[in-house]
Design a protein around this motif. Structure first.
Motif, PDB file in Angstrom:
ATOM      1  N   GLN A  48      30.265 -25.335   5.895  1.00  0.00           N
ATOM      2  CA  GLN A  48      30.554 -24.686   4.629  1.00  0.00           C
ATOM      3  C   GLN A  48      29.758 -23.390   4.527  1.00  0.00           C
ATOM      4  OE1 GLN A  48      30.478 -27.136   1.170  1.00  0.00           O
ATOM      5  NE2 GLN A  48      30.942 -25.449  -0.223  1.00  0.00           N
ATOM      6  N   SER A  88      40.581 -21.687   4.541  1.00  0.00           N
ATOM      7  CA  SER A  88      39.864 -22.893   4.152  1.00  0.00           C
ATOM      8  C   SER A  88      39.192 -22.721   2.787  1.00  0.00           C
ATOM      9  CB  SER A  88      38.803 -23.243   5.205  1.00  0.00           C
ATOM     10  OG  SER A  88      38.031 -24.338   4.797  1.00  0.00           O
ATOM     11  N   GLU A 123      39.308 -24.532  -1.657  1.00  0.00           N
ATOM     12  CA  GLU A 123      39.944 -25.437  -2.602  1.00  0.00           C
ATOM     13  C   GLU A 123      39.778 -24.926  -4.027  1.00  0.00           C
ATOM     14  OE1 GLU A 123      38.101 -29.267  -2.441  1.00  0.00           O
ATOM     15  OE2 GLU A 123      36.071 -28.446  -2.402  1.00  0.00           O
ATOM     16  N   ARG A 157      35.244 -22.943   1.703  1.00  0.00           N
ATOM     17  CA  ARG A 157      34.821 -24.100   2.469  1.00  0.00           C
ATOM     18  C   ARG A 157      34.291 -23.744   3.855  1.00  0.00           C
ATOM     19  NH1 ARG A 157      33.553 -28.026  -0.764  1.00  0.00           N
ATOM     20  NH2 ARG A 157      33.594 -29.372   1.073  1.00  0.00           N
ATOM     21  N   SER A 163      44.029 -24.490   2.179  1.00  0.00           N
ATOM     22  CA  SER A 163      43.735 -25.913   2.164  1.00  0.00           C
ATOM     23  C   SER A 163      42.253 -26.101   2.431  1.00  0.00           C
ATOM     24  CB  SER A 163      44.547 -26.666   3.221  1.00  0.00           C
ATOM     25  OG  SER A 163      44.156 -26.276   4.524  1.00  0.00           O
ATOM     26  N   LYS A 164      41.722 -27.247   2.055  1.00  0.00           N
ATOM     27  CA  LYS A 164      40.291 -27.481   2.209  1.00  0.00           C
ATOM     28  C   LYS A 164      39.861 -27.342   3.662  1.00  0.00           C
ATOM     29  CE  LYS A 164      36.609 -30.818   1.249  1.00  0.00           C
ATOM     30  NZ  LYS A 164      36.273 -32.125   0.643  1.00  0.00           N
ATOM     31  N   GLU A 165      40.607 -27.922   4.589  1.00  0.00           N
ATOM     32  CA  GLU A 165      40.219 -27.911   5.999  1.00  0.00           C
ATOM     33  C   GLU A 165      40.636 -26.631   6.708  1.00  0.00           C
ATOM     34  OE1 GLU A 165      38.324 -30.232   7.262  1.00  0.00           O
ATOM     35  OE2 GLU A 165      38.361 -31.325   5.358  1.00  0.00           O
TER      36      GLU A 165
END
Length: 475
Positions: free
Chosen positions: A208, A271, A273, A283, A298-300
């Motif tokens: 992160q 990456s 959110e 992220r 997206s988060k990933e």
């Protein structure tokens, strides 16, 4: 031995009787390239823009306490500064080096443990990429062979030695290689956005980004990596520009034959959110959307930085590599999307005339308290090599008046501000009265406007989608 049609121009490099490189070599309508140790014909010359300006050799990286590394197709391994495979800028392969964790002992040829997820182990504290000293030239408004701002062309770059202090005619010595009173042979730039914590910063993939701290804390955190050999500091606009311009040259992603047209732009890190608390959260570092401009996230993220392809025959997306400044794993990541990145540059918002209300010290003190400085004059880092102050007549808006006056009435040379304004349709909004600090690159929530030439404004306060990047200069 050789046979066949004689090339009309070009250079073959031999080492111990073996071909190690070939460049600017044409046979009829085709260009000859070295691929997998074989000489092969590439695409027809007339189908793509061939950049024929002078090829130059980069300054050898200054090692200091860094450890040279190279990628063997599967892992990062320890190498030496004399390894001929460590880097090759003509092939868009930039030099990489790392800082080992205390207590980690590695020998040449050993594999490094690099975190492959947010909780993965690591042998290193950080990864860096060498940006050699150069002079540059931007032809017309869109660069060499550029079609438009949407599809700009190449920036003409010539690597130059440290003792060359004046640029050739029509070229400009890039300002990133002047650090205070020192001339630099190059700079080491964090390969990823800064990660870790304010007490223990790192520069690693799949972590992160270090966000939610103000500018003053970012500056102090960046300096914690300083040592006997290098002055570690928070990146400036000039240093961001040095990476961006090199990427937009034959030595960077623009020159990488695996990409064409719009795909020459740096792919966005998607990456992030937007959870229920209505706060954008950046992220993971080193991620890629597989596209230069996209509104999704997206988060990933879609791809990791080492999600690479061995194909060189088709112009495919090359998902992970496409987010690098070289279009391969050796470049700098997170320069489009991911987290916004603060740089050490701000607009002077003090009064031009005593008692002028809209330019009063009230605004300076109030908004720079948010950045962590008591006042912009007293507590900004005392040495000018660490930051740049810009001037603008129109302090009340983010319009183009800034570009007319910010750099002594001329262009902000080398900083990817005025010279490349609007390239790849990246959003560009100058700092102003209550938002005097520069942000670079956009963040994951910005769509097509994110990118290497994107810049924006902020008050300098802590936000969960704004981070920063570390740069090393010779101490």
């Amino acid at each position: 031995e050789a046979s066949g049609q004689k090339p009309s121009k070009g250079t073959i490099v031999l080492e111990e009787g073996k071909i190690t490189d070939v460049y600017e070599m044409n046979i009829g309508e085709y260009e000859l390239e070295l691929r997998n140790k074989n000489l092969v014909l590439s695409e027809e010359v007339e189908e793509i823009c061939r950049i024929t300006y002078k090829t130059s050799e980069p300054n050898k990286p200054e090692i200091g306490n860094l450890i040279p590394v190279k990628y063997d197709g599967n892992n990062w391994i320890i190498t030496t500064s004399n390894d001929s495979e460590w880097y090759n800028y003509r092939h868009q392969e930039w030099a990489n080096a790392v800082i080992l964790k205390e207590g980690i002992n590695k020998n040449v040829g050993d594999t490094l443990v690099i975190p492959d997820d947010s909780e993965g182990d690591s042998d290193i504290i950080g990864m860096f990429v060498w940006i050699p000293r150069y002079e540059y030239k931007i032809d017309d408004d869109y660069g060499m062979c550029g079609e438009s701002k949407t599809l700009p062309g190449a920036i003409d770059i010539q690597f130059i030695p440290i003792d060359k202090e004046e640029a050739d005619e029509n070229y400009i010595l890039h300002p990133a290689f002047i650090f205070g009173d020192e001339e630099l042979s190059g700079i080491w730039v964090g390969k990823f956005e800064t990660t870790g914590t304010g007490e223990n910063p790192t520069i690693l993939p799949n972590q992160q980004s270090l966000v939610n701290i103000n500018v003053k804390t970012m500056f102090d955190t960046a300096q914690k990596l300083s040592n006997t050999y290098f002055d570690s500091h928070m990146a400036k606009n000039s240093e961001w520009g040095a990476v961006a311009y090199l990427s937009q040259s034959k030595y960077g992603k623009y020159g990488n034959p695996n990409y064409e047209g719009a795909n020459k732009e740096i792919y966005k890190n998607d990456s992030g959110e937007y959870p229920s608390d209505n706060v954008w959260n950046a992220r993971y570092t080193g991620r890629s959307s597989g596209k230069p401009s996209t509104s999704g996230y997206s988060k990933e993220g879609t791809c990791t930085y080492d999600n690479i392809s061995t194909s060189t025959k088709e112009k495919i997306n090359l998902c992970g590599e496409g987010a690098s400044t070289t279009g391969n794993i050796t470049g700098v990541y997170d320069m489009s999307g991911g987290a916004f990145e603060h740089v050490m540059g701000y607009v002077d918002i003090g009064a031009e005339e005593e008692g002028k209300e809209w330019g009063s010290r009230y605004y300076n003190d109030t908004w720079n308290n948010l950045a962590g400085f008591t006042t912009i004059w007293k507590n900004t880092p005392s040495n000018l090599k660490y930051y740049k102050e810009y001037q603008t007549k129109d302090k009340t808006s983010s319009n183009g008046a800034f570009s007319e006056t910010a750099c002594n009435g001329g262009n902000c040379y080398g900083e990817a501000l005025s010279e490349t304004r609007g390239w790849y349709s990246d959003n560009q909004n100058y700092p102003y009265l209550v938002y005097p600090w520069f942000l670079r690159g956009g963040y994951f929530g910005v769509g097509s406007g994110s990118g290497m030439f994107h810049f924006y404004y902020n008050s300098g306060n802590a936000l969960p989608y704004i981070g920063f990047r570390v740069v090393f200069a010779a101490a």
